[in-house]
Scaffold this motif. Sequence first.
Motif, PDB file in Angstrom:
ATOM      1  N   GLY A   1       6.865  39.510  75.254  1.00 20.24           N
ATOM      2  CA  GLY A   1       7.059  39.244  76.669  1.00 20.24           C
ATOM      3  C   GLY A   1       7.202  37.765  76.963  1.00 20.24           C
ATOM      4  N   VAL A   2       6.416  36.944  76.262  1.00 22.62           N
ATOM      5  CA  VAL A   2       6.525  35.492  76.441  1.00 22.62           C
ATOM      6  C   VAL A   2       7.902  35.007  76.009  1.00 22.62           C
ATOM      7  N   ARG A   3       8.433  35.583  74.924  1.00 19.36           N
ATOM      8  CA  ARG A   3       9.759  35.181  74.440  1.00 19.36           C
ATOM      9  C   ARG A   3      10.832  35.512  75.480  1.00 19.36           C
ATOM     10  N   VAL A   4      10.750  36.693  76.082  1.00 10.27           N
ATOM     11  CA  VAL A   4      11.707  37.045  77.140  1.00 10.27           C
ATOM     12  C   VAL A   4      11.503  36.148  78.355  1.00 10.27           C
ATOM     13  N   GLY A   5      10.232  35.921  78.706  1.00 10.07           N
ATOM     14  CA  GLY A   5       9.932  35.066  79.847  1.00 10.07           C
ATOM     15  C   GLY A   5      10.400  33.634  79.648  1.00 10.07           C
ATOM     16  N   PHE A   6      10.376  33.157  78.402  1.00  9.58           N
ATOM     17  CA  PHE A   6      10.850  31.809  78.078  1.00  9.58           C
ATOM     18  C   PHE A   6      12.304  31.635  78.513  1.00  9.58           C
ATOM     19  N   SER A   7      13.154  32.561  78.100  1.00  7.69           N
ATOM     20  CA  SER A   7      14.584  32.469  78.426  1.00  7.69           C
ATOM     21  C   SER A   7      14.828  32.591  79.926  1.00  7.69           C
ATOM     22  N   LEU A   8      14.131  33.525  80.568  1.00  2.00           N
ATOM     23  CA  LEU A   8      14.352  33.739  81.996  1.00  2.00           C
ATOM     24  C   LEU A   8      13.799  32.580  82.826  1.00  2.00           C
ATOM     25  N   THR A   9      12.707  31.972  82.360  1.00  2.00           N
ATOM     26  CA  THR A   9      12.169  30.807  83.076  1.00  2.00           C
ATOM     27  C   THR A   9      13.148  29.645  83.035  1.00  2.00           C
ATOM     28  N   LEU A  10      13.739  29.410  81.863  1.00  2.00           N
ATOM     29  CA  LEU A  10      14.745  28.355  81.749  1.00  2.00           C
ATOM     30  C   LEU A  10      15.931  28.640  82.664  1.00  2.00           C
ATOM     31  N   LEU A  11      16.368  29.895  82.699  1.00  2.00           N
ATOM     32  CA  LEU A  11      17.473  30.279  83.580  1.00  2.00           C
ATOM     33  C   LEU A  11      17.108  30.030  85.038  1.00  2.00           C
ATOM     34  N   GLY A  12      15.874  30.395  85.417  1.00  2.00           N
ATOM     35  CA  GLY A  12      15.452  30.195  86.802  1.00  2.00           C
ATOM     36  C   GLY A  12      15.403  28.730  87.195  1.00  2.00           C
ATOM     37  N   VAL A  13      14.915  27.878  86.291  1.00  2.00           N
ATOM     38  CA  VAL A  13      14.865  26.445  86.575  1.00  2.00           C
ATOM     39  C   VAL A  13      16.271  25.890  86.774  1.00  2.00           C
ATOM     40  N   LEU A  14      17.199  26.294  85.912  1.00  2.00           N
ATOM     41  CA  LEU A  14      18.576  25.800  86.013  1.00  2.00           C
ATOM     42  C   LEU A  14      19.229  26.261  87.318  1.00  2.00           C
ATOM     43  N   ILE A  15      18.987  27.520  87.706  1.00  2.00           N
ATOM     44  CA  ILE A  15      19.537  28.009  88.968  1.00  2.00           C
ATOM     45  C   ILE A  15      18.927  27.230  90.138  1.00  2.00           C
ATOM     46  N   GLY A  16      17.627  26.974  90.049  1.00  2.00           N
ATOM     47  CA  GLY A  16      16.974  26.186  91.092  1.00  2.00           C
ATOM     48  C   GLY A  16      17.564  24.792  91.200  1.00  2.00           C
ATOM     49  N   GLU A  17      17.891  24.192  90.050  1.00  2.00           N
ATOM     50  CA  GLU A  17      18.502  22.858  90.072  1.00  2.00           C
ATOM     51  C   GLU A  17      19.911  22.890  90.649  1.00  2.00           C
TER      52      GLU A  17
END
Length: 244
Positions: free
Chosen positions: A175-191
Motif C-alpha cells: 500500500g505504501v508503494r502505491v501511495g508513493f506513486s499517487l502522492t507524487l502525482l498529487g503533488v505535481l497536479i497541485g503544482e
Amino acid sequence: MHRATETLIFIAALVALWQLLYLYSGEVAMSSPAATAVKAAQLLASAEFWPHAGETLAAFAYALAIAVAGGLAIGLGLGLHRLSGAVAEPILVSLYSLPKITLYPLILLIFGLGMPAKIAFGAIHGIIPIVIFSMNAVRTLSPIYLKAGRVMRVSRAGMVFTIVLPAALPEIFSGVRVGFSLTLLGVLIGEMFASQRGLGFLIMSAIGLHDVLTMMAVTLLLAVLAVTANGLLLALDHRLHHRT
C-alpha cells in the motif's frame, strides 16, 4: 541477468516507439528522444532548475509522511475493529475512484496557493490506498497471532507494534508503494494549478509558452525518478513477501 536484459530491451522498445511517434507528429507535438535527453541534461546543470526540484521534493516528502502516518493509523484502527472496517471499506473504495481534481477548488479555498495546498493534494492522493491495504492486511491476519497476544497478556499498543505490524508488514508496504506513486502525482497536479514553483509549475509554464522541449525534458526527469524509485520499492516489496 535475464531480468536486466529484458529491462534493457523494454527501454529500447520505448525509445524506438517514442522516435517513431516523433517522426510521425513532428516537433509541434513532441521532441525527439535525443533532443529531450540533451535538454534534460541542460536543466540538471542549470541553477534555476534546482529550486523548483527542491520545492517539489520537499512538498512530496511532507505529503508522503502525512499519507503514510495517517494511512497506517486509520487502516490499523479499521482493521482491528471489524465492524468499522466493514462499514468503511465501500466508502474508501468509492473515494479512491473519485477524481481528486474535483477537490481542487476546496483545497484552494482552505489552503490557498503555495506549499500547503500541494502537500494537502499529495496527501489526499496517497492516503486512501495506504488505508485500504493496511486495513485488509490486518483483517486477513491469522487469528492465532491475536489469540497468542491475548494469552500472553500483551497490551493493545504492544499487540499493534509487536504482533500486528510485523505480521502485516508485506501487505502494508504494498500500500505504501502505491501511495508513493499517487502522492507524487498529487503533488505535481497541485503544482500545476496551485503553485508558482516546482516541477509541475515548470511543466504548466512550458505548456503555456508552447515550449515542447522543456515540457518533455521535465516529464522525462520525473519519469526516470518515479520509475527508479518504484523499481526499488517493488524489489523491497518482493523481498518482504518472499520472506513471509
